[in-house]
Design a protein around this motif. Structure first.
Motif, PDB file in Angstrom:
ATOM      1  N   VAL A 171      25.648  26.061 -33.850  1.00 15.64           N
ATOM      2  CA  VAL A 171      24.701  26.033 -32.733  1.00 15.64           C
ATOM      3  C   VAL A 171      25.117  25.101 -31.593  1.00 15.64           C
ATOM      4  O   VAL A 171      25.012  25.478 -30.414  1.00 15.64           O
ATOM      5  N   PRO A 172      25.603  23.884 -31.864  1.00 17.28           N
ATOM      6  CA  PRO A 172      25.944  23.004 -30.729  1.00 17.28           C
ATOM      7  C   PRO A 172      27.043  23.541 -29.817  1.00 17.28           C
ATOM      8  O   PRO A 172      27.186  23.080 -28.682  1.00 17.28           O
ATOM      9  N   TYR A 173      27.822  24.518 -30.288  1.00 15.02           N
ATOM     10  CA  TYR A 173      28.930  25.047 -29.491  1.00 15.02           C
ATOM     11  C   TYR A 173      28.527  26.245 -28.630  1.00 15.02           C
ATOM     12  O   TYR A 173      29.336  26.750 -27.857  1.00 15.02           O
ATOM     13  N   LEU A 174      27.287  26.720 -28.780  1.00 13.88           N
ATOM     14  CA  LEU A 174      26.845  27.949 -28.132  1.00 13.88           C
ATOM     15  C   LEU A 174      26.236  27.694 -26.760  1.00 13.88           C
ATOM     16  O   LEU A 174      25.825  26.587 -26.426  1.00 13.88           O
ATOM     17  N   THR A 175      26.143  28.770 -25.973  1.00 12.26           N
ATOM     18  CA  THR A 175      25.299  28.745 -24.786  1.00 12.26           C
ATOM     19  C   THR A 175      23.869  29.074 -25.221  1.00 12.26           C
ATOM     20  O   THR A 175      23.655  29.658 -26.299  1.00 12.26           O
ATOM     21  N   LEU A 176      22.903  28.742 -24.403  1.00  9.43           N
ATOM     22  CA  LEU A 176      21.516  29.046 -24.747  1.00  9.43           C
ATOM     23  C   LEU A 176      21.280  30.556 -24.876  1.00  9.43           C
ATOM     24  O   LEU A 176      20.621  30.990 -25.838  1.00  9.43           O
ATOM     25  N   PRO A 177      21.791  31.399 -23.966  1.00 10.38           N
ATOM     26  CA  PRO A 177      21.601  32.843 -24.156  1.00 10.38           C
ATOM     27  C   PRO A 177      22.203  33.356 -25.464  1.00 10.38           C
ATOM     28  O   PRO A 177      21.609  34.209 -26.129  1.00 10.38           O
ATOM     29  N   ALA A 178      23.374  32.850 -25.855  1.00  9.54           N
ATOM     30  CA  ALA A 178      23.998  33.300 -27.104  1.00  9.54           C
ATOM     31  C   ALA A 178      23.169  32.867 -28.302  1.00  9.54           C
ATOM     32  O   ALA A 178      22.995  33.630 -29.259  1.00  9.54           O
ATOM     33  N   PHE A 179      22.650  31.640 -28.257  1.00 10.44           N
ATOM     34  CA  PHE A 179      21.791  31.156 -29.340  1.00 10.44           C
ATOM     35  C   PHE A 179      20.555  32.035 -29.464  1.00 10.44           C
ATOM     36  O   PHE A 179      20.190  32.475 -30.561  1.00 10.44           O
ATOM     37  N   ARG A 180      19.908  32.303 -28.350  1.00 10.71           N
ATOM     38  CA  ARG A 180      18.666  33.089 -28.385  1.00 10.71           C
ATOM     39  C   ARG A 180      18.928  34.525 -28.828  1.00 10.71           C
ATOM     40  O   ARG A 180      18.103  35.117 -29.539  1.00 10.71           O
ATOM     41  N   ALA A 181      20.051  35.083 -28.425  1.00  5.30           N
ATOM     42  CA  ALA A 181      20.366  36.454 -28.841  1.00  5.30           C
ATOM     43  C   ALA A 181      20.536  36.538 -30.352  1.00  5.30           C
ATOM     44  O   ALA A 181      20.039  37.475 -30.999  1.00  5.30           O
ATOM     45  N   THR A 182      21.223  35.554 -30.935  1.00  7.62           N
ATOM     46  CA  THR A 182      21.415  35.559 -32.386  1.00  7.62           C
ATOM     47  C   THR A 182      20.098  35.323 -33.102  1.00  7.62           C
ATOM     48  O   THR A 182      19.788  35.990 -34.092  1.00  7.62           O
ATOM     49  N   LEU A 183      19.307  34.375 -32.614  1.00  9.54           N
ATOM     50  CA  LEU A 183      18.017  34.093 -33.253  1.00  9.54           C
ATOM     51  C   LEU A 183      17.113  35.326 -33.182  1.00  9.54           C
ATOM     52  O   LEU A 183      16.391  35.628 -34.147  1.00  9.54           O
ATOM     53  N   ALA A 184      17.141  36.051 -32.068  1.00  8.61           N
ATOM     54  CA  ALA A 184      16.331  37.264 -31.945  1.00  8.61           C
ATOM     55  C   ALA A 184      16.788  38.332 -32.931  1.00  8.61           C
ATOM     56  O   ALA A 184      15.963  39.061 -33.505  1.00  8.61           O
ATOM     57  N   THR A 185      18.097  38.433 -33.158  1.00  8.91           N
ATOM     58  CA  THR A 185      18.609  39.400 -34.130  1.00  8.91           C
ATOM     59  C   THR A 185      18.106  39.070 -35.528  1.00  8.91           C
ATOM     60  O   THR A 185      17.620  39.949 -36.257  1.00  8.91           O
ATOM     61  N   VAL A 186      18.206  37.796 -35.911  1.00  5.48           N
ATOM     62  CA  VAL A 186      17.717  37.389 -37.231  1.00  5.48           C
ATOM     63  C   VAL A 186      16.211  37.612 -37.322  1.00  5.48           C
ATOM     64  O   VAL A 186      15.699  38.114 -38.340  1.00  5.48           O
ATOM     65  N   GLY A 187      15.490  37.263 -36.262  1.00 10.04           N
ATOM     66  CA  GLY A 187      14.039  37.424 -36.258  1.00 10.04           C
ATOM     67  C   GLY A 187      13.593  38.868 -36.325  1.00 10.04           C
ATOM     68  O   GLY A 187      12.432  39.147 -36.645  1.00 10.04           O
TER      69      GLY A 187
END
Length: 284
Positions: A171-187
């Motif tokens: 997570v610390p290496y990601l951009t905010l959009p990339a983090f949110r996209a992955t979290l949305a996929t898991v969610g």
């Protein structure tokens, strides 16, 4: 991560996990496979120096942290398997070894990583003579050209089944959009799905002493081509989870991790007071 090259951070994490097996007894994470993977042939000419540095008392904090975060995620996975989960996705797998010591015969494991890092890992496995188990599926995902959901679907993951995800040291290496996209996929996976990961606090919220420790670490990872760029407070992370569709959240600080995994050790091993990050699990 440098495009087209395997992650150097993944190698450093594995070196510290291997050093933990050799230097700290009993290990918090029982992971003999990592030491088998890391040899002078797979690591290169720096092998002796790297291992000596990781086993030195100065390196104790980092090997302790790497072992503890994997143990935390694997304990959460075990609880999910007991509740019926049969799919496990390791995001940013690097040299993670769970699949090669998996105690759950019905659990399918998907290792997701950049193609270059995954190609390198498969070479390491072959070179070290570690067999790939039948219930492991490699999912090489080039995030410039496909989404996580597309990569998992191509690898044969069943999006209609509850799934556990681990996302360690990413997570610390990601951009905010990339983090949110992955979290949305898991969610978007069914109820009973969950994700465990670690994240870093905003540097400006740290004490001067802790900020100094963080800055030195940040300099090293930036020099390796993988700079830190994403940080959250606990409140911000709670909001991210809720917006992505998660309904239950656990956030575990250093004190709780030490109580769970390092209490009453004769060698005094425990997580340091640096406290520039936290561990979390959220359930859909």
């Amino acid at each position: 991560m440098l495009t087209g090259k395997p992650s150097r951070t993944a190698l450093r994490v594995a070196i510290r996990r291997a050093a933990h097996q050799m230097a700290d007894h009993p290990p918090v994470l029982n992971d003999p496979i990592t030491a088998q993977l890391l040899t002078p042939e797979t690591v290169g000419p720096s092998y002796d120096r790297d291992m000596e540095r990781a086993m030195h008392p100065v390196g104790r904090d980092f090997r302790c942290m790497m072992a503890a975060r994997s143990r935390y995620a694997e304990d959460q996975l075990a609880d999910s398997v007991a509740a019926g989960v049969r799919q496990y996705v390791v995001l940013g797998a690097g040299l993670d070894t769970f699949a090669y010591r998996n105690p759950f015969s019905e659990l399918r494991v998907f290792e997701v990583d950049f193609p270059a890092t995954q190609e390198w890992k498969r070479w390491v496995l072959e070179t070290a003579g570690v067999a790939v188990p039948e219930n492991l599926i490699f999912a090489a995902v080039d995030f410039e050209h496909q989404t996580l959901a597309e990569g998992l679907r191509a690898a044969g993951a069943d999006a209609s089944q509850p799934t556990f995800f681990s996302w360690l040291g990413v997570v610390p290496y990601l951009t905010l959009p990339a983090f949110r996209a992955t979290l949305a996929t898991v969610g978007g996976f069914p109820a009973g799905s969950a994700v465990s990961f670690d994240y870093a606090f905003p540097p400006e919220t740290l004490s001067p002493e802790r900020r100094g420790i963080f800055d030195r670490l940040a300099e090293r990872v930036a020099a390796a081509g993988e700079p830190f760029q994403l940080f959250f407070t606990e409140e911000q992370m709670e909001t991210e989870f809720r917006q992505a569709g998660f309904h239950r959240v656990e956030q575990v600080d250093t004190d709780e991790m030490n109580q769970r995994y390092f209490a009453d050790r004769a060698d005094g091993l425990k997580l340091s007071d640096a406290r520039f990050g936290i561990w979390t699990t959220a359930w859909v």
